[in-house]
Design a protein around this motif. Sequence first.
Motif, PDB file in Angstrom:
ATOM      1  N   UNK A   1       0.834  -1.205   0.000  1.00 25.97           N
ATOM      2  CA  UNK A   1       0.000   0.000   0.000  1.00 25.97           C
ATOM      3  C   UNK A   1       0.863   1.248   0.000  1.00 25.97           C
ATOM      4  N   UNK A   2       0.433   2.225  -0.766  1.00 22.00           N
ATOM      5  CA  UNK A   2       0.988   3.575  -0.721  1.00 22.00           C
ATOM      6  C   UNK A   2      -0.213   4.492  -0.518  1.00 22.00           C
ATOM      7  N   UNK A   3      -0.134   5.354   0.475  1.00 23.40           N
ATOM      8  CA  UNK A   3      -1.248   6.258   0.762  1.00 23.40           C
ATOM      9  C   UNK A   3      -0.837   7.699   0.497  1.00 23.40           C
ATOM     10  N   UNK A   4      -1.617   8.366  -0.335  1.00 27.53           N
ATOM     11  CA  UNK A   4      -1.414   9.784  -0.631  1.00 27.53           C
ATOM     12  C   UNK A   4      -2.455  10.584   0.136  1.00 27.53           C
ATOM     13  N   UNK A   5      -2.098  11.809   0.489  1.00 27.61           N
ATOM     14  CA  UNK A   5      -3.040  12.680   1.179  1.00 27.61           C
ATOM     15  C   UNK A   5      -4.186  13.080   0.256  1.00 27.61           C
ATOM     16  N   UNK A   6      -5.325  13.321   0.838  1.00 30.99           N
ATOM     17  CA  UNK A   6      -6.478  13.787   0.077  1.00 30.99           C
ATOM     18  C   UNK A   6      -6.262  15.246  -0.304  1.00 30.99           C
ATOM     19  N   UNK A   7      -6.247  15.516  -1.600  1.00 29.82           N
ATOM     20  CA  UNK A   7      -6.051  16.892  -2.078  1.00 29.82           C
ATOM     21  C   UNK A   7      -7.358  17.672  -2.053  1.00 29.82           C
ATOM     22  N   UNK A   8      -8.468  16.983  -1.693  1.00 32.03           N
ATOM     23  CA  UNK A   8      -9.761  17.643  -1.576  1.00 32.03           C
ATOM     24  C   UNK A   8     -10.643  17.540  -2.808  1.00 32.03           C
ATOM     25  N   UNK A   9     -10.090  16.986  -3.900  1.00 32.76           N
ATOM     26  CA  UNK A   9     -10.873  16.838  -5.129  1.00 32.76           C
ATOM     27  C   UNK A   9     -10.234  15.764  -5.996  1.00 32.76           C
ATOM     28  N   UNK A  10     -11.042  15.214  -6.902  1.00 31.41           N
ATOM     29  CA  UNK A  10     -10.525  14.246  -7.868  1.00 31.41           C
ATOM     30  C   UNK A  10      -9.824  15.020  -8.973  1.00 31.41           C
ATOM     31  N   UNK A  11      -8.572  14.719  -9.214  1.00 29.01           N
ATOM     32  CA  UNK A  11      -7.799  15.400 -10.247  1.00 29.01           C
ATOM     33  C   UNK A  11      -7.704  14.465 -11.452  1.00 29.01           C
ATOM     34  N   UNK A  12      -8.615  14.620 -12.397  1.00 26.48           N
ATOM     35  CA  UNK A  12      -8.675  13.747 -13.568  1.00 26.48           C
ATOM     36  C   UNK A  12      -7.375  13.813 -14.358  1.00 26.48           C
TER      37      UNK A  12
END
Length: 181
Positions: free
Chosen positions: A65-76
């Motif tokens: 697993x690699x976990x990235x922080x939530x940037x607050x929106x889906x970046x298509x």
Amino acid sequence: MTQFAKNYVVISPVRDEEAYLRFTIESMLAQTVRPIEWIIVNDGSTDNTAAIIDEYASQHCWIRAVHRLNRGFRKAGGGVVEAFNDGYHALSTDNWQFIVKLDGDLTFEPDYFEKCLNNFQRDPHLGIGGGVICYIEKWRKTDRVLSRVPCSWCHENLSPRLLGGDRRILAGSWMGHNGRS
């Protein structure tokens, strides 16, 4: 003649895939030829995606697993690329000939990757391959096919320029290799 290597790694950038991710992981667990490493990148999910990844990673040493922080929106588009790159940099092995970018909402037959790898073995000029995309309705594959690319293969082997060295790209979503045999 040398033995054809079937070492492949998988990187799955996922975000909010709680409804589908278990099916994808179970499909990979059922493969006749499993990857040597699978990095599942949680791209800031707000549902239970992270917990699902951690559950399977704790049970299977080849799943990480690699976990990235939530940037607050889906970046298509760009968000998927950033997540994939984080997964690529997290690979703990370089003993692979194929790399797969696999979406977190796919299921496939147990011999899917074996068949894809066999296509590369038959034709060393293949560079990039993909699969058939079908429409799923109520968890059943229908006759409605969105894209029929029965392991569409690119003979223009671009992957050495993309990946460097001696590797190709194969797709579960896409997969590849660069001609090492």
